[in-house]
Design a protein around this motif. Structure first.
Motif, PDB file in Angstrom:
ATOM      1  N   THR A  83      35.522  44.480  34.647  1.00  0.00           N
ATOM      2  CA  THR A  83      36.137  44.125  36.124  1.00  0.00           C
ATOM      3  C   THR A  83      35.160  43.538  36.833  1.00  0.00           C
ATOM      4  O   THR A  83      34.027  43.393  36.513  1.00  0.00           O
ATOM      5  N   ALA A  84      35.633  43.018  37.957  1.00  0.00           N
ATOM      6  CA  ALA A  84      34.595  42.350  38.877  1.00  0.00           C
ATOM      7  C   ALA A  84      33.731  43.239  39.446  1.00  0.00           C
ATOM      8  O   ALA A  84      32.523  42.644  39.480  1.00  0.00           O
ATOM      9  N   LEU A  85      33.993  44.617  39.666  1.00  0.00           N
ATOM     10  CA  LEU A  85      32.858  45.511  40.176  1.00  0.00           C
ATOM     11  C   LEU A  85      31.752  45.676  39.091  1.00  0.00           C
ATOM     12  O   LEU A  85      30.516  45.849  39.286  1.00  0.00           O
ATOM     13  N   ASP A  86      32.333  45.978  37.821  1.00  0.00           N
ATOM     14  CA  ASP A  86      31.428  46.347  36.631  1.00  0.00           C
ATOM     15  C   ASP A  86      30.682  45.096  36.278  1.00  0.00           C
ATOM     16  O   ASP A  86      29.369  45.103  35.777  1.00  0.00           O
ATOM     17  N   ALA A  87      31.398  43.847  36.401  1.00  0.00           N
ATOM     18  CA  ALA A  87      30.525  42.673  35.904  1.00  0.00           C
ATOM     19  C   ALA A  87      29.318  42.369  37.006  1.00  0.00           C
ATOM     20  O   ALA A  87      28.033  41.982  36.664  1.00  0.00           O
ATOM     21  N   ALA A  88      29.674  42.735  38.372  1.00  0.00           N
ATOM     22  CA  ALA A  88      28.502  42.591  39.362  1.00  0.00           C
ATOM     23  C   ALA A  88      27.553  43.611  39.168  1.00  0.00           C
ATOM     24  O   ALA A  88      26.229  43.375  39.315  1.00  0.00           O
ATOM     25  N   LEU A  89      27.870  44.822  39.040  1.00  0.00           N
ATOM     26  CA  LEU A  89      27.069  45.851  38.833  1.00  0.00           C
ATOM     27  C   LEU A  89      25.964  45.580  37.558  1.00  0.00           C
ATOM     28  O   LEU A  89      24.671  45.955  37.634  1.00  0.00           O
ATOM     29  N   ALA A  90      26.417  44.904  36.516  1.00  0.00           N
ATOM     30  CA  ALA A  90      25.800  44.537  35.437  1.00  0.00           C
ATOM     31  C   ALA A  90      24.659  43.363  35.763  1.00  0.00           C
ATOM     32  O   ALA A  90      24.011  42.992  34.812  1.00  0.00           O
ATOM     33  N   GLY A  91      24.712  42.748  36.987  1.00  0.00           N
ATOM     34  CA  GLY A  91      24.074  41.527  37.361  1.00  0.00           C
ATOM     35  C   GLY A  91      22.635  41.789  37.184  1.00  0.00           C
ATOM     36  O   GLY A  91      21.902  40.878  36.734  1.00  0.00           O
TER      37      GLY A  91
END
Length: 540
Positions: A83-91
């Motif tokens: 998801t957009a949020l998970d992808a950003a969190l993994a940044g």
């Protein structure tokens, strides 16, 4: 402090020399706008810094010790299943790593082997203290909330945060990629058109992030308003050479015009001086046939000419797109919206809209992403129908449409065929027509799907011209245009006889082009007289 140095950099891709003997020093804390025409090599320069391209022999790229860079490409590669949020969190993977290490240390404190041994306990407590400090510096328990706020600030909707990247647009994915970089906080940010799909609040949010970023930022952008608001330096890549200027874009343009005028003056003075010397040498050669002493003067004067540092003739008339929108008068009342309402499921987009656009008007349509700008355009085009109300187009009105995502183009068609069929002309005439839009002979036979974003934009504008329309519906027409082409479009719209309704987040373009704005707010169209700067002043 110099963080990154490029010395004698030459890049050749295929048979094309992109730049030669380029030198550039990037200093700590600089906010640099990298500008230049499409195809000048701006993205290639970023890729070279990141190691994706290698300079020719003799070129050296030197980083200061421990300096890190973060690169946002025009199309960032992300795991589309997240998801957009998970992808950003993994940044920033370090956050999860520190959290896991902290849990291990805290669990060990309950181990009798640790708490019964004073030395081991002291080491564990010191490790815990360091990890807590690092964890808090990275955002700590508020990290997810910080990531969420960052994504919302950049322009993603709340509902889009939990959607997988596979269903999001290219622009939305780019926002996620930008958020990931900002969370890692590298020493140098390399941003390739980070503003391209941002709405106006998102652009203002990005400006603030760039200005307040503790590190160094180099961004490629064609947004002149952003280049005035956020940067400390302008680096122009032109004719394979890079020129660095301290100041914003508007100051750079003024300075460049003065420099070119002075260079032209000095070039002409030197040209006249060299011509006089050449004439003198010719006379001396004639006289030397009768008197040997003139041979000495010839050698002396030739030596003087060889020592002269030649001034390059400045290019004062660079080739630009030859865009001419003719149009014609047509009906006085061009468009009327009467009681328009539109909903998608339980979400209401418009409620009882009333608006009239008259002949000759230049009207800007703005609003947050998702507010309904494109929906309104589709309803005017008849591609979408209102739930209630009526859309009336004047009886002698012909619509020309420029689509933001180039969806009006057939990507399997060749460039020349698209123009041939639209303009009902021969291949030769179509080719000659395309040359006015900066296409090469080689490009006209390419498939549209092989073109860059800027090339597709120029082709769409060419097709709008061929449509002969007198009412233009333009959806983000400057998104992929370089600054020179955007200026050509602005002048063409000023000279256009017909009427224009344009969706744009290019604030500079809106100031130059429109006479009033329609702002979508809470399902209504609110009118503001003037351009974007006038609107901003009234909102303060």
């Amino acid at each position: 402090m110099v963080q990154l140095q490029l010395a004698n950099i030459t890049l050749v891709l295929g048979a094309k020399r992109i730049f030669e003997n380029l030198n550039w020093e990037i200093q700590r804390g600089q906010k640099i706008g990298l500008i230049g025409a499409n195809g000048a090599g701006k993205s290639s320069l970023f890729k070279m810094i990141e190691g994706e391209h290698s300079p020719e022999m003799g070129g050296v790229i030197t980083r200061a010790r421990l300096i890190t860079t973060g690169y946002l490409s025009q199309s960032p590669e992300l795991d589309s299943s997240l998801t957009a949020l998970d992808a950003a969190l993994a940044g920033n993977p370090r956050v999860a790593e520190v959290h896991a290490e902290l849990e291990l240390v805290e669990n060990s404190l309950g181990d009798s082997e640790i708490y019964s041994n004073e030395r081991k306990l002291q080491r564990a407590l010191e490790a815990q203290h360091k990890l807590i400090e690092e964890y808090n510096a990275l955002g700590g328990d508020s990290y997810p909330a910080r990531v969420r706020d960052l994504l919302l600030g950049l322009g993603l909707a709340q509902s889009e945060l939990t959607k997988p990247l596979s269903v999001l647009s290219g622009g939305q994915k780019k926002l996620v990629g930008l958020a990931r970089l900002l969370l890692v906080r590298p020493d140098i940010l390399l941003l390739d058109e980070p503003d391209n799909h941002l709405d106006l609040p998102g652009k203002m949010f990005l400006e603030k992030l760039i200005r307040e970023y503790e590190g160094t930022v180099v961004l490629i952008s064609h947004d002149r308003y952003l280049l005035d608001a956020a940067v400390t330096h302008i680096a122009e890549l032109e004719d394979g050479k890079l020129t660095l200027f301290e100041g914003d874009y508007s100051s750079f343009i003024t300075d460049k015009e003065m420099r070119l005028a002075r260079q032209e003056e000095l070039f002409q003075i030197q040209k006249r001086g060299l011509a006089r010397m050449e004439m003198a040498i010719k006379r001396y050669r004639l006289w030397a046939q009768f008197n040997d002493k003139f041979a000495t003067r010839i050698h002396a004067m030739e030596a003087r000419m060889a020592r002269v540092d030649k001034i390059d003739k400045p290019n004062l008339d660079r080739k630009r797109m030859d865009l001419r929108l003719s149009g014609w008068r047509g009906s006085n009342k061009v468009l009327e919206l009467a009681g328009i309402s539109k909903s998608f499921g339980s979400k209401q987009i418009f409620s009882n809209l009333d608006e009239t656009i008259w002949h000759g008007e230049r009207v800007g349509l703005i609003g947050a992403n998702g507010a309904g700008k494109s929906v309104l355009l589709r309803m005017i085009l008849g591609q979408e129908h209102p739930d209630s109300g009526e859309i009336k187009i004047g009886p002698s009105i012909s619509i020309g449409h420029y689509a933001q995502e180039h969806e009006t183009l057939d990507f399997n068609q060749t460039v020349v065929d698209a123009v041939r069929y639209a303009g009902e002309m021969s291949e030769g005439r179509a080719t000659a027509f395309l040359l006015h839009y900066l296409f090469t002979y080689k490009q006209v036979s390419q498939k549209i799907g092989e073109l860059s974003g800027g090339e597709r934009s120029r082709l769409q504008l060419a097709l709008v011209v061929l449509s002969g329309a007198n009412f233009l519906l333009l959806d983000e027409p400057t998104n992929n245009l370089d600054i020179a082409s955007a200026e050509v479009l602005e002048q063409a719209l000023e000279d256009f006889v017909g009427t224009v309704l344009v969706i744009s987040h290019d604030r500079y373009f809106l100031d130059r082009t429109v006479e009033r704005l329609l702002v979508i707010e809470n399902g209504q169209l609110i009118e503001y007289q003037g351009g974007y700067s006038d609107y901003l002043e009234k909102k303060r």
